[in-house]
Design an enzyme around this catalytic site. Structure first.
Site, PDB file in Angstrom:
ATOM      1  N   ASP A 518       0.797  -1.165   0.417  1.00 28.55           N
ATOM      2  CA  ASP A 518      -0.265   0.240  -0.184  1.00 28.55           C
ATOM      3  C   ASP A 518       0.542   1.401   0.206  1.00 28.55           C
ATOM      4  O   ASP A 518       1.840   1.557   0.308  1.00 28.55           O
ATOM      5  CB  ASP A 518      -0.891  -0.401   1.492  1.00 28.55           C
ATOM      6  CG  ASP A 518      -1.759   1.452   0.999  1.00 28.55           C
ATOM      7  OD1 ASP A 518      -2.431   1.701   0.572  1.00 28.55           O
ATOM      8  OD2 ASP A 518      -1.539   1.637   2.316  1.00 28.55           O
ATOM      9  N   ASP A 714      -1.278  -0.877   6.313  1.00 27.33           N
ATOM     10  CA  ASP A 714      -1.088  -0.230   7.422  1.00 27.33           C
ATOM     11  C   ASP A 714      -1.725  -0.216   8.586  1.00 27.33           C
ATOM     12  O   ASP A 714      -1.820  -0.781   9.426  1.00 27.33           O
ATOM     13  CB  ASP A 714      -1.767   1.324   7.677  1.00 27.33           C
ATOM     14  CG  ASP A 714      -2.997   0.715   7.115  1.00 27.33           C
ATOM     15  OD1 ASP A 714      -3.828  -0.053   7.497  1.00 27.33           O
ATOM     16  OD2 ASP A 714      -3.873   2.295   6.979  1.00 27.33           O
ATOM     17  N   ASP A 718      -6.207  -1.651   5.367  1.00 32.05           N
ATOM     18  CA  ASP A 718      -6.314  -2.675   3.841  1.00 32.05           C
ATOM     19  C   ASP A 718      -6.486  -3.605   4.742  1.00 32.05           C
ATOM     20  O   ASP A 718      -5.733  -5.016   3.945  1.00 32.05           O
ATOM     21  CB  ASP A 718      -4.206  -2.078   4.001  1.00 32.05           C
ATOM     22  CG  ASP A 718      -4.380  -1.123   3.045  1.00 32.05           C
ATOM     23  OD1 ASP A 718      -3.223  -0.933   4.317  1.00 32.05           O
ATOM     24  OD2 ASP A 718      -4.357  -0.638   2.262  1.00 32.05           O
TER      25      ASP A 718
END
Length: 831
Positions: A518, A714, A718
């Site tokens: 991410d 994180d 996510d």
């Protein structure tokens, strides 16, 4: 006031050259030892008087002096002990859970193999009022829940004690006393066994051939008595566990040793009574003595392997100084009494008991227990501080914001315990095999004895053959191959700042082919800074910011935190917004009767009457993103945020690509910001404008092409992608610990820890394979050799012990190599 002649301010004895001091509001006091300083502080709190002179007239002081706590004369000062003695353990405690059921956790001493855990579980599950029993051989710990109306911790401890094990709270330690008992047991057994061997050697060698049969028989009776002491005293822990395993239908090495030793002993007794000279008292004695020796060596090695883990599990302090109006300097109380909102004090050398904010003071903190980072971190007034860190220098008062199980340390320890209790798929198959291993070996031993008799061999030869087959097999080598490596791997990961939720993550890491990152908060620092606000009528800049801060009042997202910070810095009070609702890419609410929306362009545009005048066209090759606001279906403001790449991101991604991993980046941000980050990181595959479910779909698309995929995010926003991945890794940002949907948490927040985990998982998996292969090969070769009659029982038991010790030694080598690697990391320039 000071003591006469410049002596100790408590006991009055002469001060050493380097006296110990303590500062109080009315001055500095000097003490002859740390004990006097601590007693002085306790007396100050108990007597509630600042004048030390008054203590010498109080009953409390006189009682302390009578008990020897405070020396009455210099000769009364005891010499310092060579090593600190463990404190007497408190009785087991419980934690309230729903439905009037309490939980209990105990440490078990004396478990020798996984069958011991099965025995304890089976015994407790059969008791009234006890349920959810989980006994973990790897950590010597057991957890259960019980109904306090039907069972008590003492009763549970007694049940375990009757099985031959010692149960106590995890922080209790009777190891020194038990080691002493075991040493005495081994010493007596070894001494008697040497005498048995000496006399037996004389009989076998024919030294007594000139004596008559009756004389030789009389000389054999001392062998009977000495071997009996070894068997029934020295072997008591062995056959007691074997008997417990029999009742629980969970057999282990003890069952085989017991059968072999008792078979040899009672066969010799029958021959002795019958007047025969074929005696095998030496075999039974040596079996017991060698097992005691092997278990002593094994226990020391296992203790070394568990030492790092025990250090982590014992981070939680037992006491803390809580500051109140009556005791503003703090008064020691049990750490369990600390509550959210309390103010506590921590000084040099103490461990922070709760998460909170520093109110006064400051200093240097050792956070290595949480993050693996050796470099001290400074803390000052207004800074957040996490439980489990140790104060290296300074004195602080802290307001507790999260205590007990809700704190960082509490959640971390809970994750450790659950990871240690979780069995991998391979371990489950090994456990099922072990349940049938001992019955199979006994059957083979009986078959070997019957074959000898059928072939015309003597009963002596048949008995020796059966005993040899039983004692050469080694179920313990199979049983401890994975659990011991699990303890070592999780312990090493913890020291490197890697919090492993599921031990199967080590196995999964070896199969990973693609790694997806991410962007925000993972590859970037996630420290969003509001750089520009572009309001539209009827809102002005201040109103737009106050409205956004009110809408995001309860959100943990980095954008929300920055909006609240920016409003506070400008002295703005967040406006009250009602009917708030969170969505995947934004948030909505109502203010003064009008609908307000804040989020991505796509989210805000869903309800607009016209087109969104997006300022994103002004974005260039930087990492700026825009969050939009609409008011009553009309564009109202645009907030421009900036972020920066983590300094290690590019290097980590380059290393992964060099190692053959496919690297990709996903983000919910706009295409321009994502492209800018991709160029800076050298990532060819980057996907923008993805919702959480879109990220999960991308993970599944990679898996459908035959690529096992790891997701790094994180851990909160996510969650769908992390859950869909084969290996989920989360970057810990200082909050949310325990909520991340991740298998591995990078506690230091450093992406280079991903490389550390892949490297560590390779070592752990190699050790597991080596241990299992060796254990299976050993049994596959040794059992047929023993059935063929090529070995004696003494050689067989030595081989069995060496097999078990080799597995422990191989795992111990992993710990040693890991410690050397940790030392190199600590001495590296970046630290």
């Amino acid at each position: 006031m000071t003591a006469p002649s410049g002596g100790c301010d408590l006991c009055g004895l002469p001060l050493p050259t380097l006296s110990i001091t303590a500062d109080y509001p009315d001055g500095r006091y000097r003490f002859c030892c740390t004990g006097c300083r601590q007693v002085f502080a306790m007396l100050m709190e108990a007597a509630n008087a600042p004048d030390p002179a008054s203590f010498r007239e109080t009953d409390l002081f006189l009682n302390c002096q009578a008990l020897g706590i405070i020396p009455a004369a210099e000769a009364d000062i005891p010499a310092p002990p060579p090593a600190s003695e463990p404190l007497e353990a408190d009785p087991p405690t419980s934690t309230d859970t729903p439905d009037d059921v309490l939980s209990l956790q105990l440490r078990i001493d004396g478990m020798w193999c996984p069958a011991c855990a099965w025995v304890i579980e089976a015994a407790l599950k059969g008791g009234e009022g006890v349920r959810d029993v989980s006994c973990n051989f790897s950590t010597d710990r057991i957890t259960c829940t019980y109904n306090p109306r039907l069972a008590t911790p003492d009763a549970i401890t007694d049940v375990i004690g009757r099985l031959g094990y010692r149960a106590a709270r995890p922080d209790a330690s009777a190891a020194a006393m038990e080691r002493k008992k075991d040493l005495i047991r081994f010493g007596v057994s070894a001494f008697l066994t040497m005498n048995v061997m000496m006399l037996s050697f004389g009989l076998y060698a024919g030294f007594f051939s000139q004596f008559g049969r009756e004389t030789i028989r009389n000389l054999s009776w001392p062998l009977f008595f000495m071997a009996g002491i070894v068997l029934f005293y020295g072997g008591y822990p062995i056959y007691r566990r074997a008997l417990s395993g029999l009742f629980a239908a969970a057999f282990g090495m003890e069952a085989l040793i017991t059968l072999g030793a008792f078979s040899a002993f009672f066969y010799s007794v029958v021959n002795l009574i019958a007047g025969g000279i074929h005696l095998y008292f030496d075999t039974s004695s040596m079996l017991v003595t060698l097992v005691l020796l092997g278990k002593a060596i094994e226990g020391r090695a296992k203790e070394e392997i568990r030492q790092g883990l025990e250090t982590i599990l014992s981070l939680r302090p037992a006491k803390t100084r809580i500051c109140t109006e009556g005791f503003p300097g703090g008064r020691y109380m049990a750490a369990e009494g600390l509550r959210k909102g309390d103010v506590f004090r921590v000084a040099e050398g103490e461990t922070v008991p709760a998460d909170g904010v520093v109110l006064t003071g400051g200093g240097l903190m050792d956070e290595s227990s949480l993050t693996g980072e050796a470099r001290p971190a400074g803390r000052k007034v207004g800074d957040g501080i996490r439980s489990g860190v140790r104060v290296l220098q300074g004195d602080l008062t802290v307001r507790a914001d999260a205590v007990g199980d809700a704190s960082t340390l509490g959640r971390m320890l809970d994750i450790f315990e659950k990871a240690l209790a979780t069995r991998s798929r391979l371990e489950g198959r090994t456990d099922r095999l072990l349940r049938w291993f001992v019955p199979l070996i006994v059957s083979l031993a009986v078959a070997a004895a019957l074959f000898c008799l059928a072939a015309g061999r003597s009963p002596d030869a048949a008995m020796v053959r059966a005993v040899t087959v039983m004692v050469i097999s080694c179920p313990c080598a199979l049983g401890i191959a994975i659990p011991l490596t699990r303890v070592a791997g999780i312990s090493l990961a913890g020291r490197r700042g890697l919090l492993v939720r599921d031990f199967s993550a080590f196995e999964a890491a070896e199969k990973i082919d693609a790694v997806v990152f991410d962007k925000t908060g993972t590859l970037t620092q996630g420290r969003w800074r509001l750089s520009d606000i572009r309001p539209r009528a009827p809102l002005d800049r201040e109103t737009a910011l106050a409205l956004a801060a009110g809408l995001e009042a309860d959100s943990d997202h980095p954008v929300a935190a920055e909006l609240r910070r920016a409003a506070r810095s400008e002295g703005l009070v967040p406006l009250a917004v009602g009917h708030r609702a969170s969505f995947e890419n934004g948030i909505s609410g109502r203010w003064e009767g009008a609908e307000i929306r804040l989020g991505s362009g796509a989210f805000v545009s869903e309800t607009l009457d016209g087109d969104l005048d997006a300022p994103s066209s002004a974005l260039s090759a930087d990492l700026f993103s825009t969050v939009f606001m609409s008011l009553d279906h009309r564009p109202a403001a645009a907030f421009r945020f900036g972020d920066a790449l983590r300094p290690e991101s590019a290097g980590v991604l380059a290393s992964l690509k060099k190692d053959g991993f496919r690297v990709a980046m996903v983000s919910g941000d706009g295409q321009a910001a994502v492209d800018a980050a991709a160029r800076g990181l050298g990532v060819a595959e980057a996907h923008a404008n993805l919702l959480p479910q879109d990220k999960a779909a991308h993970i599944r698309s990679l898996q459908e092409t035959g690529r096992p995929t790891a997701m790094v995010g994180d851990g909160v926003n996510d969650a769908p992608a992390l859950a869909a991945s084969d290996l989920a890794m989360a970057v810990h940002s200082g909050s949310h610990l325990g909520r991340e949907a991740a298998d591995v948490i990078l506690m230091r927040g450093d992406l280079s820890q991903i490389l550390d985990f892949f490297d560590l998982s390779g070592g752990v998996n190699r050790k597991i394979r080596q241990n299992l292969v060796f254990a299976f090969l050993y049994n596959a070769v040794a059992i047929p050799v023993a059935m063929a009659g090529l070995l004696t029982p003494l050689v067989a038991v030595c081989a069995m012990l060496m097999s078990s010790l080799s597995v422990i030694g191989n795992t111990f080598h992993l710990m040693k190599a890991g410690k050397k690697s940790d030392l190199r990391l600590a001495q590296s320039p970046k630290n």
